[in-house]
Each structure stands twice: as C-alpha cells, then as structure tokens.
Motif scaffolding. Structure first.
Motif, short mmCIF file in Angstrom:
data_model
loop_
_atom_site.label_atom_id
_atom_site.label_comp_id
_atom_site.label_asym_id
_atom_site.label_seq_id
_atom_site.Cartn_x
_atom_site.Cartn_y
_atom_site.Cartn_z
N UNK A 224 -7.72 -10.52 -21.28
CA UNK A 224 -8.25 -11.39 -20.24
C UNK A 224 -7.25 -11.58 -19.11
N UNK A 225 -6.00 -11.85 -19.45
CA UNK A 225 -4.99 -12.13 -18.44
C UNK A 225 -4.23 -10.85 -18.10
N UNK A 226 -4.27 -10.47 -16.83
CA UNK A 226 -3.54 -9.29 -16.39
C UNK A 226 -3.43 -9.35 -14.87
N UNK A 227 -2.30 -8.89 -14.34
CA UNK A 227 -2.12 -8.87 -12.90
C UNK A 227 -2.81 -7.65 -12.30
N UNK A 228 -2.34 -7.22 -11.15
CA UNK A 228 -2.93 -6.05 -10.51
C UNK A 228 -2.11 -4.81 -10.85
N UNK A 229 -2.67 -3.67 -10.52
CA UNK A 229 -2.06 -2.38 -10.84
C UNK A 229 -1.04 -2.01 -9.77
N UNK A 230 0.04 -1.35 -10.19
CA UNK A 230 1.02 -0.80 -9.27
C UNK A 230 1.01 0.72 -9.38
N UNK A 231 1.42 1.38 -8.31
CA UNK A 231 1.52 2.84 -8.27
C UNK A 231 2.97 3.22 -7.98
N UNK A 232 3.45 4.22 -8.73
CA UNK A 232 4.83 4.67 -8.52
C UNK A 232 4.87 6.19 -8.44
N UNK A 244 2.75 11.07 -10.06
CA UNK A 244 2.21 9.74 -9.76
C UNK A 244 1.91 9.02 -11.06
N UNK A 245 2.23 7.74 -11.08
CA UNK A 245 2.04 6.91 -12.28
C UNK A 245 1.37 5.60 -11.91
N UNK A 246 0.44 5.16 -12.75
CA UNK A 246 -0.16 3.83 -12.60
C UNK A 246 0.47 2.90 -13.63
N UNK A 247 0.76 1.68 -13.22
CA UNK A 247 1.44 0.70 -14.08
C UNK A 247 0.62 -0.58 -14.10
N UNK A 248 0.53 -1.19 -15.29
CA UNK A 248 -0.10 -2.50 -15.39
C UNK A 248 -1.62 -2.49 -15.42
N UNK A 249 -2.23 -1.37 -15.81
CA UNK A 249 -3.70 -1.31 -15.88
C UNK A 249 -4.19 -1.99 -17.15
N UNK A 250 -5.27 -2.73 -17.02
CA UNK A 250 -5.82 -3.49 -18.15
C UNK A 250 -6.36 -2.57 -19.24
N UNK A 251 -7.03 -1.51 -18.85
CA UNK A 251 -7.65 -0.57 -19.80
C UNK A 251 -6.94 0.78 -19.71
N UNK A 252 -6.98 1.56 -20.79
CA UNK A 252 -6.34 2.89 -20.76
C UNK A 252 -6.90 3.77 -19.65
N UNK A 311 2.81 -2.42 -5.41
CA UNK A 311 1.64 -3.17 -5.91
C UNK A 311 0.38 -2.86 -5.12
N UNK A 312 -0.76 -2.99 -5.78
CA UNK A 312 -2.08 -2.82 -5.16
C UNK A 312 -2.88 -4.09 -5.39
N UNK A 313 -3.99 -4.26 -4.70
CA UNK A 313 -4.83 -5.45 -4.91
C UNK A 313 -5.91 -5.26 -5.97
N UNK A 314 -5.89 -4.16 -6.73
CA UNK A 314 -7.01 -3.84 -7.62
C UNK A 314 -6.61 -3.93 -9.10
N UNK A 315 -7.65 -4.12 -9.92
CA UNK A 315 -7.49 -4.13 -11.37
C UNK A 315 -8.83 -3.79 -12.02
N UNK A 316 -8.79 -3.11 -13.16
CA UNK A 316 -10.03 -2.80 -13.88
C UNK A 316 -10.66 -4.05 -14.45
N UNK A 317 -11.98 -4.02 -14.60
CA UNK A 317 -12.71 -5.16 -15.16
C UNK A 317 -12.43 -5.29 -16.65
N UNK A 318 -12.56 -6.51 -17.14
CA UNK A 318 -12.39 -6.74 -18.58
C UNK A 318 -13.62 -6.24 -19.32
N UNK A 319 -13.41 -5.63 -20.46
CA UNK A 319 -14.51 -5.08 -21.26
C UNK A 319 -14.60 -5.79 -22.59
#
Length: 319
Positions: A224-232, A244-252, A311-319
C-alpha cells in the motif's frame, strides 16, 4: 299423321350453341382471375419472382424490379416504413456471405500470464528461510545502500535473471510470525527453488538466528505504501551505449522500453538488473515501463546522467 318440321329446329340449336360458348368462356375467365388473385396473395399490383422476392407491376402489366427495396409497398413518399411481419430487412443490391476478419484475434501481450515469470500473484510458495549479512542493503539488483534492511535474496531459480528484483514478498513461518521484505539480491546455487535468504534483521523477526533453516511459505505483495519510481542510467552510459534501471517500483517489472525514431524499442534485461541499449538507440529519450499486471507508465524528461537516480512523478497501481 303428324309431319315434323326438322328445318325449324336447326336454327334454335345454333342459337343455343352461340349463347353457351361465350358463357363457358366467361366462366373460365372468372376462374382464372380467382386463381391469379389467390396466387399473388390477393393483390394484382405485384408479381412474385422465382426466388421469393416481390416486384412491382408496371402500368402495362409486366413486372418491373423495385431497385432499392426487396419488398415494394404502396405508401406515401414521406411515410415511415411499413412494419414487416418478419422484422426489418435491410435492402442490399448484392448479397455477400459474412466472412471472418483477416486479422485473427490474439491474446494481449499485457495479460498477466504472459508477463509474469516464475513468481506469480496469488500463488503461495513453500520453501525454507535462511539468513545472511546484508551489510548496507545493497545486492545483485544494484539498487544501492538502503536504510531499510527488511530485505532478502531470492534463490537463483526464482531470481530468474533479475525478474524478481524489487518484488515485495510476505514471508510466513509455521509459528505464525510474518515479515514483509523486498528482493534486492540473489541467493546463488545451491539455494533451492522456494528458498529465500533473509537479512539477519528480517530473519530475527520470525525466529532466533540459531535456528538456521526455517520452513516458510511466501506470496507476492503489492504494498500500500510506496513512493514514486526513480530512473537511473548506469555509469558509463552515453548516446552510444546505455544501461537503464527503474528503482522503487511497487510491482515487479516485466519490460522497459525506450522511444526511437521507429517507435518503442524493448530492451533486454541483464542479471544485474539493468536494461541495455548496446548501440545507444533510444538512450536519453522517453522511457516506458510495464509491470507484471500489464500497466504501462511513460516517463519523460529523464536526462542521460550516469549513476544518478532521477525521481519521476509516477508509480504503478496497487493490486
């Protein structure tokens, strides 16, 4: 002795014959008219063709086809169509059989079944938990140091070339204790399928470290609790080669794509959790990421700066 006058009878017979023949012809004509009326459904203004359709009769009495309707009916020009006892029929000048589309229906590439790897949602896995010294929380997924040491290393088989990186799992012990951990590392062979190597801090939440090997079950989470995704971008990245790597994504993650002049390009994933563009095509441009549930997020404005988590302003929805 009576004398019979045969000469007088002949004109009478001829007169009767002359009257009888027209009457017979008249009767035949009446019968023929009745038969015609019955065969045309009570109307002498229409002719039924051999295929069952009806065509209007011309003033001369010859049938003429109604060009824009299967059934021609007498009604005012502005009147609504007369109801048909068999339902509405759409006029057509050419009858064609319906054929299936030339493009076959295929399963969407974004379906959960096609995007997940060995670790699937709503599946309970059995195995054992072991413990390792997690240090600063970094591991084979190369996320870097972490303040939260509720982390774990997934066995080599279920790690599946970094597909498990970033996944959150709920681990339960037989004694009822449970802990949520994030996968940041790989447990190499001989770690068996189902086995999770927990940080010592996480293992201690389930049992004493002296237990060594602890029977467990575990399931995939969408927290439920998660920040936004970052790209590196990986160190050494440029317009000629980049990782390219995505960091902090809620879902795999299931896929990472970059925008090129020819459209979206899907990048291959390495076992150290970077997606590579070996020829540089798409490096520094828009990025699109997809999770195992098929949700796609498009990310703009990420500069090609190596080894910087942006950092980005996006995050995957909770499932």
């Amino acid at each position: 002795m009576r004398t019979t006058n045969h000469g007088a009878a002949q004109p009478l017979r001829k007169q009767r014959r002359a009257i009888g023949i027209p009457l017979a012809l008249l009767a035949v004509g009446v019968v023929a008219c009745l038969v015609t009326v019955l065969l045309t459904g009570g109307s002498t203004d229409a002719w039924r063709s051999t295929d069952g359709s009806v065509t209007a009769a011309s003033a001369s009495g010859s049938p003429t086809a109604a060009p824009d309707a299967t059934i021609a009916s007498a009604q005012p020009p502005d009147a609504s169509p007369l109801p048909s006892p068999r339902g509405t029929r759409t006029p057509s000048t050419t009858s064609r059989p319906r054929t299936p589309s030339s493009t076959p229906r295929t399963e969407s590439a974004e379906s959960t079944g096609s995007l997940t790897g060995r670790i699937r949602p709503a599946v309970r896995y059995r195995g054992v938990a072991t413990a390792y010294e997690a240090g600063d929380g970094n591991g084979a997924c190369l996320y870097g140091p972490s303040d939260d040491l509720m982390v774990a290393a997934m066995n080599h088989t279920d790690y599946e070339s970094a597909k498990a990186c970033g996944a959150y799992v709920l681990v339960r012990a037989a004694n009822g204790a449970s802990i949520k951990v994030r996968i940041v590392n790989e447990c190499p062979l001989p770690c068996a399928p189902g086995q999770i190597d927990l940080s010592q801090q996480a293992f201690a939440k389930l049992a004493d470290l002296s237990v060594g090997r602890l029977p467990i079950t575990w399931t995939l989470l969408s927290p439920a609790a998660s920040g936004t995704i970052s790209i590196r971008y990986k160190d050494g990245s440029s317009q000629y080669w980049c990782g390219i790597q995505a960091i902090g994504h809620r879902n795999p993650l299931a896929a990472l794509e970059v925008r090129t002049a020819n459209g979206w390009r899907k990048l291959p994933r390495t076992d150290y959790n970077y997606f590579l563009a070996a020829d540089g095509n798409g490096c520094g441009r828009k990025i699109r990421i997809t999770d195992i549930y098929g949700e796609r997020l498009t990310i703009r404005g990420i500069a090609l700066k190596p080894d910087v988590a942006q950092p980005t302003p996006v995050q995957f929805a909770r499932r």
